[in-house]
Motif scaffolding. Structure first.
Motif, PDB file in Angstrom:
ATOM      1  N   LEU A 177      -4.296   2.213  13.621  1.00 11.76           N
ATOM      2  CA  LEU A 177      -5.140   2.811  14.671  1.00 11.76           C
ATOM      3  C   LEU A 177      -5.298   1.846  15.834  1.00 11.76           C
ATOM      4  O   LEU A 177      -5.269   2.252  17.005  1.00 11.76           O
ATOM      5  CB  LEU A 177      -6.502   3.204  14.095  1.00 11.76           C
ATOM      6  N   GLN A 178      -5.482   0.565  15.520  1.00 12.04           N
ATOM      7  CA  GLN A 178      -5.599  -0.438  16.577  1.00 12.04           C
ATOM      8  C   GLN A 178      -4.311  -0.530  17.393  1.00 12.04           C
ATOM      9  O   GLN A 178      -4.348  -0.610  18.624  1.00 12.04           O
ATOM     10  CB  GLN A 178      -5.941  -1.797  15.969  1.00 12.04           C
ATOM     11  N   ALA A 179      -3.179  -0.496  16.701  1.00 15.32           N
ATOM     12  CA  ALA A 179      -1.891  -0.548  17.396  1.00 15.32           C
ATOM     13  C   ALA A 179      -1.681   0.694  18.255  1.00 15.32           C
ATOM     14  O   ALA A 179      -1.168   0.600  19.396  1.00 15.32           O
ATOM     15  CB  ALA A 179      -0.758  -0.689  16.389  1.00 15.32           C
ATOM     16  N   LEU A 180      -2.099   1.844  17.733  1.00 14.39           N
ATOM     17  CA  LEU A 180      -1.962   3.093  18.473  1.00 14.39           C
ATOM     18  C   LEU A 180      -2.796   3.071  19.751  1.00 14.39           C
ATOM     19  O   LEU A 180      -2.314   3.431  20.839  1.00 14.39           O
ATOM     20  CB  LEU A 180      -2.381   4.273  17.588  1.00 14.39           C
ATOM     21  N   SER A 196       0.831  -1.207   0.000  1.00 17.21           N
ATOM     22  CA  SER A 196       0.000   0.000   0.000  1.00 17.21           C
ATOM     23  C   SER A 196       0.865   1.256   0.000  1.00 17.21           C
ATOM     24  O   SER A 196       0.513   2.266  -0.610  1.00 17.21           O
ATOM     25  CB  SER A 196      -0.935  -0.005   1.214  1.00 17.21           C
ATOM     26  N   MET A 197       2.015   1.191   0.647  1.00 17.97           N
ATOM     27  CA  MET A 197       2.915   2.338   0.714  1.00 17.97           C
ATOM     28  C   MET A 197       3.605   2.575  -0.630  1.00 17.97           C
ATOM     29  O   MET A 197       3.743   3.713  -1.086  1.00 17.97           O
ATOM     30  CB  MET A 197       3.943   2.105   1.820  1.00 17.97           C
ATOM     31  N   PHE A 198       4.033   1.494  -1.291  1.00 14.48           N
ATOM     32  CA  PHE A 198       4.808   1.636  -2.520  1.00 14.48           C
ATOM     33  C   PHE A 198       3.960   1.641  -3.793  1.00 14.48           C
ATOM     34  O   PHE A 198       4.470   1.989  -4.852  1.00 14.48           O
ATOM     35  CB  PHE A 198       5.848   0.516  -2.618  1.00 14.48           C
ATOM     36  N   LYS A 211      -0.677   6.518   3.206  1.00 14.20           N
ATOM     37  CA  LYS A 211      -0.792   5.490   2.171  1.00 14.20           C
ATOM     38  C   LYS A 211      -0.989   4.100   2.775  1.00 14.20           C
ATOM     39  O   LYS A 211      -1.410   3.165   2.090  1.00 14.20           O
ATOM     40  CB  LYS A 211       0.465   5.474   1.293  1.00 14.20           C
ATOM     41  N   CYS A 212      -0.683   3.937   4.068  1.00 10.33           N
ATOM     42  CA  CYS A 212      -0.754   2.630   4.715  1.00 10.33           C
ATOM     43  C   CYS A 212      -2.175   2.304   5.167  1.00 10.33           C
ATOM     44  O   CYS A 212      -2.992   3.216   5.356  1.00 10.33           O
ATOM     45  CB  CYS A 212       0.180   2.595   5.927  1.00 10.33           C
ATOM     46  N   PRO A 213      -2.508   1.013   5.347  1.00 14.02           N
ATOM     47  CA  PRO A 213      -3.838   0.642   5.869  1.00 14.02           C
ATOM     48  C   PRO A 213      -4.058   1.282   7.241  1.00 14.02           C
ATOM     49  O   PRO A 213      -3.224   1.149   8.133  1.00 14.02           O
ATOM     50  CB  PRO A 213      -3.759  -0.889   5.985  1.00 14.02           C
TER      51      PRO A 213
END
Length: 380
Positions: free
Chosen positions: A371-374, A335-337, A364-366
């Protein structure tokens, strides 16, 4: 018992870079310096790759460089035009030999091929023991990593970038020597983050590596079977195996700097100098070695040698995700690249972007996994 101003426990990349910067500075000629390592660095045991603008500090050691890199997954393939960066490669002996030649010309620097068994900090310095002798010093630079220290704790995930690479020569021209394969996620993921990595030196010569970002290493034959399968995909049927390399690089945000003391500083992978989210070490070590030399010229307490940045937290969130959901690594990088600006992404991974530029890359990332990790990190 011999006394030194500085002792280096281990003479790997970060130690040699730091000593080299000491020599270049010209400000440590009165200091007695000792490097201790059981490995005499006489083998071409590894390859370092990194992205950098032209004419870097170690440009004279670069074996090969590429202006374009390929990124792939099962859904798309994209040529990454890297300008103003280049993707560069330095071979082990091409680094060791000239650095040791510089060091050998300095009367105040010694290298001894001895294995360190223990070191102890004392009030006025550090006592270092090898299998055969004892030494004392004012300051110790430790690059000997103790993985068990990281594994034993649960707050910070510990993954590894592990790989086996084959350097081959084919009978027929099959490689584009001007394009490196940065990441090819089209290989079966098998519940992990797995990709192929190809560094072509000519149309018939290349280093092909099977690489994973995951917790556990694989049996050797599994890496090599995947390499053979990839050869079939590339149409390679007739080749000569020239050289093998393998490694396992720590990927963790464990706060190594908290283990620094007044007289002992942890460097290299043992000091968190490896970029946690990618496993890349060369550029980080180059920067850190310069920072450490500047520090030594003005400070005397290694507990002050660290600055935690927002990039450390970005890396921590990614590792939290890969620790729990290792299978979505290809989705994150793809998704980033897929549409992101390659130069901006590499600038971001080098930790040189502004906060606004950070957002452009991260957006650009999912979003849901991050958000869950944050949220989980905030609750901790």
């Amino acid at each position: 018992m011999k006394k030194y101003h500085y002792i280096f426990a281990g003479s790997g990349l970060s130690a040699l870079m730091t000593v080299y910067q000491m020599v270049l500075s010209g400000k440590f000629k009165e200091k007695k310096i000792l490097l201790l390592d059981a490995d005499s660095k006489k083998n071409n045991d590894r390859t370092w790759c990194f992205w950098e603008k032209p004419n870097g500090d170690y440009e004279h050691l670069v074996y090969k460089k590429w202006n374009t890199a390929l990124f792939s997954d099962i859904n798309f393939t994209r040529d990454l035009h890297l300008s103003p960066y280049q993707y560069k490669m330095i071979q082990g002996l091409d680094f060791y030999n000239p650095i040791f030649e510089v060091i050998s010309n300095e009367q105040n620097i010694e290298f001894l091929s001895q294995k360190i068994t223990h070191f102890t900090e004392e009030n006025d310095g550090v006592l270092v023991e090898t299998e055969t002798e004892k030494y004392s010093c004012d300051k110790l630079f430790n690059s000997i990593l103790n993985p068990q220290e990281i594994v034993a704790q649960k707050e910070y995930p510990y993954l590894q970038q592990h790989f086996i690479g084959w350097k081959i020569k084919t009978k027929e021209p099959v490689f584009d020597s001007e394009k490196a394969t940065f990441m090819d996620f089209s290989v079966t993921q098998k519940g992990n983050t797995r990709f192929m990595y190809v560094l072509p030196f000519s149309k018939t010569e290349a280093l092909v590596e099977y690489t994973l970002f995951s917790k556990e290493l694989l049996p050797e034959k599994e890496y090599e079977n995947e390499i053979r399968d990839y050869f079939k995909k590339l149409g390679i049927t007739n080749y000569e195996l020239i050289e093998k390399e393998q490694g396992a690089i720590p990927m963790t945000c464990y706060p190594f700097w908290k283990k620094n003391t007044k007289n002992v500083v942890n460097i290299g992978s043992a000091g968190g100098w490896t970029k946690a989210s990618t496993g890349y070490t060369f550029r980080n070590a180059s920067k850190k070695s310069k920072e450490l030399i500047a520090f030594l010229l003005t400070e005397n307490d290694f507990r002050k040698f660290h600055k935690k940045t927002r990039f450390w937290f970005y890396d921590l969130l990614l590792l939290d995700i890969l620790d729990r959901k290792n299978h979505i690594g290809s989705q994150i990088f793809s998704s980033m690249f897929r549409k992101g600006n390659p130069a901006l992404i590499f600038k971001f991974l080098d930790e040189e972007t502004s906060f606004i530029e950070d957002i452009r890359v991260i957006s650009k990332c999912p979003k849901i996994p991050f958000l869950q990790a944050l949220v989980k990190r905030i609750r901790i």
